[in-house]
Design a protein around this motif. Structure first.
Motif, PDB file in Angstrom:
ATOM      1  N   PRO A  25      28.400  51.951  -4.563  1.00  0.00           N
ATOM      2  CA  PRO A  25      27.146  51.897  -5.330  1.00  0.00           C
ATOM      3  C   PRO A  25      27.434  51.952  -6.832  1.00  0.00           C
ATOM      4  CG  PRO A  25      27.033  53.546  -3.592  1.00  0.00           C
ATOM      5  CD  PRO A  25      28.441  53.075  -3.646  1.00  0.00           C
ATOM      6  N   LEU A  26      26.655  51.212  -7.595  1.00  0.00           N
ATOM      7  CA  LEU A  26      26.868  51.156  -9.040  1.00  0.00           C
ATOM      8  C   LEU A  26      26.323  52.377  -9.760  1.00  0.00           C
ATOM      9  CD1 LEU A  26      25.988  47.416  -9.715  1.00  0.00           C
ATOM     10  CD2 LEU A  26      28.243  48.463  -9.602  1.00  0.00           C
ATOM     11  N   LEU A  27      25.237  52.937  -9.262  1.00  0.00           N
ATOM     12  CA  LEU A  27      24.601  54.067  -9.929  1.00  0.00           C
ATOM     13  C   LEU A  27      25.222  55.384  -9.491  1.00  0.00           C
ATOM     14  CD1 LEU A  27      20.903  52.940  -9.556  1.00  0.00           C
ATOM     15  CD2 LEU A  27      22.375  52.694 -11.550  1.00  0.00           C
ATOM     16  N   ALA A  28      25.247  56.326 -10.401  1.00  0.00           N
ATOM     17  CA  ALA A  28      25.738  57.666 -10.077  1.00  0.00           C
ATOM     18  C   ALA A  28      24.695  58.368  -9.206  1.00  0.00           C
ATOM     19  CB  ALA A  28      25.976  58.463 -11.359  1.00  0.00           C
ATOM     20  N   PRO A  29      25.122  59.206  -8.285  1.00  0.00           N
ATOM     21  CA  PRO A  29      24.155  59.897  -7.425  1.00  0.00           C
ATOM     22  C   PRO A  29      23.299  60.868  -8.232  1.00  0.00           C
ATOM     23  CG  PRO A  29      26.380  60.681  -7.015  1.00  0.00           C
ATOM     24  CD  PRO A  29      26.493  59.530  -7.956  1.00  0.00           C
ATOM     25  N   ALA A  30      22.002  60.860  -7.951  1.00  0.00           N
ATOM     26  CA  ALA A  30      21.065  61.720  -8.667  1.00  0.00           C
ATOM     27  C   ALA A  30      20.897  63.070  -7.981  1.00  0.00           C
ATOM     28  CB  ALA A  30      19.710  61.029  -8.785  1.00  0.00           C
ATOM     29  N   GLU A  78      24.964  62.147  -3.201  1.00  0.00           N
ATOM     30  CA  GLU A  78      26.405  62.308  -3.415  1.00  0.00           C
ATOM     31  C   GLU A  78      27.148  62.395  -2.076  1.00  0.00           C
ATOM     32  OE1 GLU A  78      29.424  65.506  -5.529  1.00  0.00           O
ATOM     33  OE2 GLU A  78      27.300  65.506  -6.063  1.00  0.00           O
ATOM     34  N   LEU A  79      26.565  63.125  -1.103  1.00  0.00           N
ATOM     35  CA  LEU A  79      27.168  63.217   0.223  1.00  0.00           C
ATOM     36  C   LEU A  79      27.106  61.880   0.962  1.00  0.00           C
ATOM     37  CD1 LEU A  79      25.838  66.694   1.339  1.00  0.00           C
ATOM     38  CD2 LEU A  79      28.166  66.103   0.681  1.00  0.00           C
ATOM     39  N   ARG A  80      26.003  61.166   0.803  1.00  0.00           N
ATOM     40  CA  ARG A  80      25.894  59.838   1.427  1.00  0.00           C
ATOM     41  C   ARG A  80      26.935  58.885   0.851  1.00  0.00           C
ATOM     42  NH1 ARG A  80      21.102  58.830   4.395  1.00  0.00           N
ATOM     43  NH2 ARG A  80      19.566  60.477   4.109  1.00  0.00           N
ATOM     44  N   ASP A  81      27.151  58.935  -0.459  1.00  0.00           N
ATOM     45  CA  ASP A  81      28.145  58.077  -1.096  1.00  0.00           C
ATOM     46  C   ASP A  81      29.561  58.437  -0.626  1.00  0.00           C
ATOM     47  OD1 ASP A  81      26.123  56.775  -2.420  1.00  0.00           O
ATOM     48  OD2 ASP A  81      26.512  57.725  -4.363  1.00  0.00           O
ATOM     49  N   ALA A  82      29.832  59.740  -0.457  1.00  0.00           N
ATOM     50  CA  ALA A  82      31.148  60.163   0.041  1.00  0.00           C
ATOM     51  C   ALA A  82      31.368  59.672   1.466  1.00  0.00           C
ATOM     52  CB  ALA A  82      31.262  61.682  -0.023  1.00  0.00           C
ATOM     53  N   LEU A  83      30.328  59.737   2.307  1.00  0.00           N
ATOM     54  CA  LEU A  83      30.431  59.234   3.666  1.00  0.00           C
ATOM     55  C   LEU A  83      30.646  57.717   3.665  1.00  0.00           C
ATOM     56  CD1 LEU A  83      30.249  59.933   6.670  1.00  0.00           C
ATOM     57  CD2 LEU A  83      27.800  59.515   6.517  1.00  0.00           C
ATOM     58  N   LEU A  84      29.984  57.022   2.760  1.00  0.00           N
ATOM     59  CA  LEU A  84      30.162  55.585   2.637  1.00  0.00           C
ATOM     60  C   LEU A  84      31.591  55.252   2.222  1.00  0.00           C
ATOM     61  CD1 LEU A  84      29.019  52.692   2.545  1.00  0.00           C
ATOM     62  CD2 LEU A  84      28.356  53.153   0.191  1.00  0.00           C
ATOM     63  N   ASP A  85      32.162  56.042   1.323  1.00  0.00           N
ATOM     64  CA  ASP A  85      33.549  55.822   0.909  1.00  0.00           C
ATOM     65  C   ASP A  85      34.526  55.996   2.075  1.00  0.00           C
ATOM     66  OD1 ASP A  85      32.811  55.292  -1.672  1.00  0.00           O
ATOM     67  OD2 ASP A  85      33.255  57.301  -2.421  1.00  0.00           O
ATOM     68  N   LEU A  86      34.241  56.959   2.956  1.00  0.00           N
ATOM     69  CA  LEU A  86      35.129  57.223   4.082  1.00  0.00           C
ATOM     70  C   LEU A  86      35.012  56.186   5.196  1.00  0.00           C
ATOM     71  CD1 LEU A  86      34.724  61.088   4.401  1.00  0.00           C
ATOM     72  CD2 LEU A  86      36.697  59.847   3.532  1.00  0.00           C
TER      73      LEU A  86
END
Length: 74
Positions: free
Chosen positions: A19-24, A29-37
């Motif tokens: 995702p381009l935007l920083a987590p608000a 933030e947890l969803r983005d970390a799960l997406l990275d994994l």
């Protein structure tokens, strides 16, 4: 109206970019970390009809959880 008329439908897809935007929020933030994994993301699909009984949903039943309703062309 059956038990599945107001249930949101999600579709599992693969996402290859971050995702381009920083987590608000911490949740995002947890969803983005799960997406990275895993690379898997669940997209909510809009629907006009119930997937089980086939009944057409009314406009007030089409809310996406934000308190707003979608407009439906008829």
């Amino acid at each position: 109206m059956c038990n599945f008329c107001n249930v949101p439908i999600y579709h599992k897809t693969k996402q290859f970019t971050r995702p381009l935007l920083a987590p608000a929020t911490r949740e995002q933030e947890l969803r983005d970390a799960l997406l990275d994994l895993t690379g898997e993301v669940y997209l909510k699909l809009p629907h006009r009809f119930c997937p089980m009984c086939g009944e057409e949903l009314k406009e007030d039943d089409l809310s996406d959880g934000t308190g707003k309703t979608r407009t439906v062309r008829r």
